[in-house]
Design a protein around this motif. Structure first.
Motif, mmCIF file in Angstrom:
data_model
loop_
_atom_site.group_PDB
_atom_site.id
_atom_site.type_symbol
_atom_site.label_atom_id
_atom_site.label_comp_id
_atom_site.label_asym_id
_atom_site.label_seq_id
_atom_site.Cartn_x
_atom_site.Cartn_y
_atom_site.Cartn_z
ATOM 1 N N SER A 190 -7.396 -5.041 -9.878
ATOM 2 C CA SER A 190 -6.043 -4.863 -10.388
ATOM 3 C C SER A 190 -5.974 -4.958 -11.910
ATOM 4 O O SER A 190 -4.906 -4.811 -12.491
ATOM 5 C CB SER A 190 -5.104 -5.913 -9.783
ATOM 6 N N ARG A 244 -2.588 -4.338 -14.094
ATOM 7 C CA ARG A 244 -1.899 -3.142 -13.583
ATOM 8 C C ARG A 244 -1.871 -1.976 -14.566
ATOM 9 O O ARG A 244 -1.039 -1.089 -14.465
ATOM 10 C CB ARG A 244 -0.457 -3.460 -13.170
ATOM 11 N N ASP A 278 -2.539 -3.880 -2.697
ATOM 12 C CA ASP A 278 -3.693 -4.774 -2.786
ATOM 13 C C ASP A 278 -4.036 -5.226 -1.376
ATOM 14 O O ASP A 278 -3.177 -5.759 -0.660
ATOM 15 C CB ASP A 278 -3.383 -6.004 -3.641
ATOM 16 N N THR A 310 -7.712 -2.522 -4.761
ATOM 17 C CA THR A 310 -6.415 -1.996 -5.170
ATOM 18 C C THR A 310 -6.391 -0.498 -4.898
ATOM 19 O O THR A 310 -7.338 0.226 -5.241
ATOM 20 C CB THR A 310 -6.157 -2.252 -6.664
#
Length: 946
Positions: free
Chosen positions: A89, A115, A769, A791
């Motif tokens: 992630s 992210r 996730d 992810t």
């Protein structure tokens, strides 16, 4: 090709199915062995990252990933940012050690990006408190020694209601060790198979714990040697190993432009009679003979060394009050090198070396004798002091704490290899003296004539010393933060639980300055000019958080609870903002937890956003008025607007070499543009939604499965309106206000342009996730654990401003960012008596990339594909990749641990990406997250009982 794709897809599915997070159960197990007499009374309260509520009955409603010391050591990495980068992630930080051409005082630091939202949108805490940030809002993780870390919590959710600004992508909370009785020593050495990039680390930690006191003292040293572009085929050439004859820039042999015909000529190598045009040959832009491969002079990864000293004390003043303090000082040195400056200047009509006497003659020549070296020293002082305690109120346990944090970073940056323009002009434009030999027009300052067109080897050291400029820039950023918090139980809900509340106040002051070298700022050197920065703002905040377990131990409702939080923030820079969070958790059966969160977030403009002085940069852009590749070529309205503004109808945009651009990707401006701040900026705002479940079946003890969905929507994004946007807003969107921030010469060439900051952009990203963690029952062969996390990215869409086409770059190599649809880690760990081993697989799905620009038919899976934000040469699909890491360890009878590991054990190489800023100028051309080589390391750890 199809068979390879099927195999890659099968691997992706397998890794995704086997993926897992380290769960809250791991964190509890990691902490269970850490109790001592000084903490025994406080073991009924646990601080949860993402909440100010302290209660063992509160299980977070948000996705928190935890790495304990064992998991950290299993990576074989010695820098916090590198460790975090292994998480699927985590995206590519805004600045990496490979960003050789990036300028500014943040270069050299190590950062984290959750992210792919940007490092400035990830909040970094140490023991729950903000760590030092730069003027640009970046937190340098290299200043936190790995040897002191007890665990790392990563909250992959918005948390502005709990922590305030910056927690849009998530929160990294680094929890340091708070007690040690004895001493530890660690030594580490690693290097690439190529024999470079050596890493040498050593640290010593001593601690003493009594019933009243816990004291820790630690010293550490890290050294990472540089890596060079020239040492590997994939970084040795600007267009990659398959095209070593393409993409070279300005050469070190004088190239002049005939002022009458506009034709270019290059001096014949080895000829020093540069005033005779007969000694030149016509410049051939298609031949590397007249160009230069600047990669051979550039560092691929900067060299870095870090020294850190840390001490901490916790003292139990009474049974209910504990005092604590910590101090950290670190000094980091970083050095990187660029090739000599691609110098373009003009010879006066009467200059001795002018091959066109009587005419002003423009020339270009790379000063390879003076590589540009930037050395930075960053010194961080971080102090924490406070008290905490507990009491009984309303027949429930309550806790309180008061803290003060001081953090100051001072950076000194020294650059060499740039030219001092008054000296260069004086030496280059030497005139004929009384005896017919060249002399400087002004020789009073030690000037020696410079026959710059003659090329390497013809310039005396005295001349290089005369024209070389050593510039010094300085930066300071400081944070003063004071906070008080209190929380505890209010009342009990029948068939539910205790309703807990927490609240607090915080005052923070951010201030800093940047002072560029005065000659750089005045434009008297070839270094990029920038103006001083100075500013400050104050923040006053108040928050309130409530956690209510509504039901418990009922059919279909083993647990049902809500968590509410709200934070009010007032900034002296822009005003006030209030952000709320709503979370729910529901356990229908004992084995299953269902959770969801809705959170509002914000990021306040940084000091650099608000107050930084104008700075110069060379930008790559596409001019819409270009008659071949610009919008004017197909849009008559745009063409008419261009002509009306004085641009010739047949105008062609030129690149840094003075040649017309060759693609819709545009080209880099031959003159620097200006970047400016905006004191009227408002905060960025966001909404984050997460939904997930945690499944821990009672029939398979040690098995935990997590699945979380996230949806993050960012508005009012602070971004620079770059050159392409400015021109598009002017000519395509017909917004006259943007037409006034640039100027053109009589040929239509843009000579000046100001790129400013505005709240214009939006960003939406969604994905999943998935995690599975299984600690198998102990067997006669030892203990096994299988773990991974993955992810799956479903959307990453941005807009840059009014009228901009939404860009969903999912699955693309988008500039310096790689938007993998799937990233996954799979690890098998084994322990048996004094032996241990682990095997890790890191998987990255394939990416779409631009095709080879010179010949789109080469390496192009879909030449007809058009994508307005990746270029006009079709799409090249690059395959997926998996890296394998192995580690073995042995514990000696004298409490020593020997660890031997190999990362990228099969020496996998990533593909070359054309849509990445080329090596030496940005992220690696084979993908910013990929290993460059096989890496070996050896570590020895020793514990001492004192």
């Amino acid at each position: 090709m199809r068979q390879k794709n099927r195999i890659a897809s099968a691997i992706a599915v397998a890794l995704t199915i086997c993926a897992c997070n380290a769960t809250a159960q791991d964190a509890a197990q990691a902490q269970s062995g850490q109790a001592d007499a000084a903490k025994a009374k406080q073991m009924d309260a646990v601080v949860v990252t993402g909440s100010h509520i302290r209660s063992v009955d509160v299980e977070t409603s948000q996705p928190v990933y935890t790495m304990d010391r064992k998991a950290i050591q299993a990576t074989g990495l010695t820098n916090v940012s590198d460790i975090l980068a292994r998480m699927p992630s985590i995206g590519t930080p805004d600045i990496t050690p490979q960003d050789t051409l990036s300028s500014g005082t943040d270069v050299g630091g190590r950062y984290v990006d959750i992210r792919n939202l940007g490092s400035m949108r990830t909040l970094v805490l140490v023991n729950g408190h903000r760590w030092s940030t730069s003027l640009s809002g970046l937190t340098d993780l290299s200043t936190i020694p790995v040897s002191l870390i007890d665990r790392i919590d990563v909250l992959k959710d918005g948390a502005s209601s709990v922590y305030g600004s910056d927690a849009i992508g998530g929160v990294v909370n680094i929890v340091l060790r708070d007690h040690l009785d004895g001493a530890e020593f660690n030594a580490y050495y690693g290097q690439n198979e190529q024999g470079d990039g050596q890493q040498k680390n050593g640290d010593f930690t001593w601690g003493h714990t009594t019933k009243k006191s816990s004291f820790i003292l630690s010293a550490s040293y890290q050294d990472e040697q540089p890596m060079w572009d020239r040492t590997r085929a994939i970084t040795a050439y600007p267009q990659g190993p398959r095209h070593p004859d393409a993409g070279w820039g300005t050469g070190p042999w004088g190239r002049v432009i005939d002022p009458n015909t506009g034709r270019s000529y290059v001096i014949n190598r080895g000829n020093t009679d540069t005033a005779n045009i007969a000694n030149y040959h016509p410049y051939n832009s298609a031949s590397t003979y007249d160009k230069y491969n600047s990669n051979q002079d550039m560092t691929f990864r900067a060299g870095t060394s870090l020294k850190n000293l840390f001490l901490q004390e916790r003292y139990r003043l009474t049974d209910d009050i504990t005092l604590h303090g910590a101090a950290s000082y670190s000094s980091r040195n970083t050095s990187s090198q660029l090739a000599g400056y691609p110098f373009s200047w003009a010879l006066d009509p009467d200059a001795y070396y002018n091959p066109f006497p009587g005419e002003e003659t423009v020339f270009a020549r790379r000063t390879v004798e003076l590589p540009r070296v930037t050395w930075s020293n960053s010194r961080l002082t971080h102090l924490d002091a406070g008290a905490e305690g507990q009491f009984t109120f309303l027949s429930h346990d309550w806790n309180w704490d008061a803290n003060y944090t001081f953090a100051q970073t001072r950076i000194r940056q020294i650059s060499t290899g740039n030219l001092y323009l008054p000296h260069a002009d004086n030496a280059i434009n030497a005139i004929a003296g009384p005896n017919g030999q060249p002399v400087c027009a002004d020789a009073s300052d030690g000037c020696t004539p410079w026959n710059i067109l003659a090329g390497p080897g013809a310039t005396p050291t005295s001349v290089l010393n005369y024209v070389n400029y050593v510039g010094t820039a300085r930066q300071m950023s400081q944070t003063d933060d004071a906070s008080v918090n209190v929380g505890g139980g209010l009342f009990d809900i029948p068939k539910g639980g205790t309703v807990n509340i927490a609240g607090g106040l915080e005052h923070r002051r951010e201030k800093g300055y940047f002072t560029p070298d005065p000659n750089d700022a005045a434009g008297l050197t070839t270094n990029l000019a920038s103006e001083p920065t100075r500013g400050r703002y104050d923040v006053n905040e108040a928050y309130l958080e409530l956690d209510a377990p509504l039901l418990r131990d009922l059919p279909g409702v083993q647990e049902l609870g809500i968590n509410l939080a709200s934070r009010y923030s007032h900034y002296s820079s822009f005003g006030s903002t209030t952000n709320n969070k709503y979370s729910v958790r529901w356990r229908p059966i004992e084995d299953l937890l269902i959770r969801g969160t809705y959170a509002q977030g914000f990021r306040a403009p940084t000091l650099a956003d608000l107050y930084s002085g104008t700075a110069q940069s060379f930008e790559t852009f596409l001019d819409p008025c270009d008659s071949v590749y610009g919008a004017a070529a197909s849009n008559p309205t745009v063409a008419a607007r261009c002509v009306a503004s004085g641009v010739p109808a047949s105008y062609r945009q030129i690149d840094q070499s003075g040649n017309p651009i060759t693609s819709s990707a545009g080209g880099q401006t031959p003159t620097p543009f200006a970047d400016s701040s905006n004191p009227n900026l408002k905060p960025e705002t966001s909404t984050t939604r997460t939904y997930g479940l945690v499944y821990s079946p009672h029939y398979a003890e040690g098995l935990d499965i997590t699945l979380d969905y996230y949806d993050i929507r960012l508005k009012n994004a602070i971004a620079s309106v770059d050159a392409s946007d400015v021109l598009n807003y002017c000519y395509i969107e017909n917004m006259p206000s943007y037409c006034s921030v640039f100027t053109r010469n009589g040929n239509g060439v843009i000579t000046q342009l100001v790129e400013g900051l505005y709240n214009l952009g939006t960003l939406t990203t969604t994905g999943y996730d998935l995690g599975i963690h299984y600690r198998l029952p102990e067997t006669s062969f030892g203990r096994f654990r299988i773990s991974s996390d993955s992810t799956y990215l479903t959307k990453y869409q941005t807009t840059s401003g009014p009228g901009a086409v939404p860009e969903d770059v999912l699955g693309f190599m988008d500039g310096n960012q790689a938007m993998y649809r799937i990233r996954s880690n799979l690890q098998l760990d084994w322990d048996y008596r004094q032996f241990g081993a682990s095997w890790t697989i890191r998987y990255y799905s394939g990416l779409k990339d631009s095709c080879y620009s010179v010949n789109p038919a080469i390496e192009c899976s879909n030449p007809g594909y058009t994508n307005p934000w990746i270029g006009g040469f079709g799409i090249a699909q690059k395959g997926s990749l998996a890296f394998n890491d192995a580690q073995v360890r042995y514990t000696t009878p004298w409490k020593g641990v020997v660890t031997l590991g190999v990362n990228n054990i099969f020496n996998k190489k990533g593909p070359f990406y054309y849509n990445v800023v080329q090596s030496g100028t940005g992220s690696p051309p084979y993908g910013p997250d990929f290993d460059i080589d096989r890496f070996f390391y050896l570590q020895y750890s020793q514990k001492f009982s004192l």
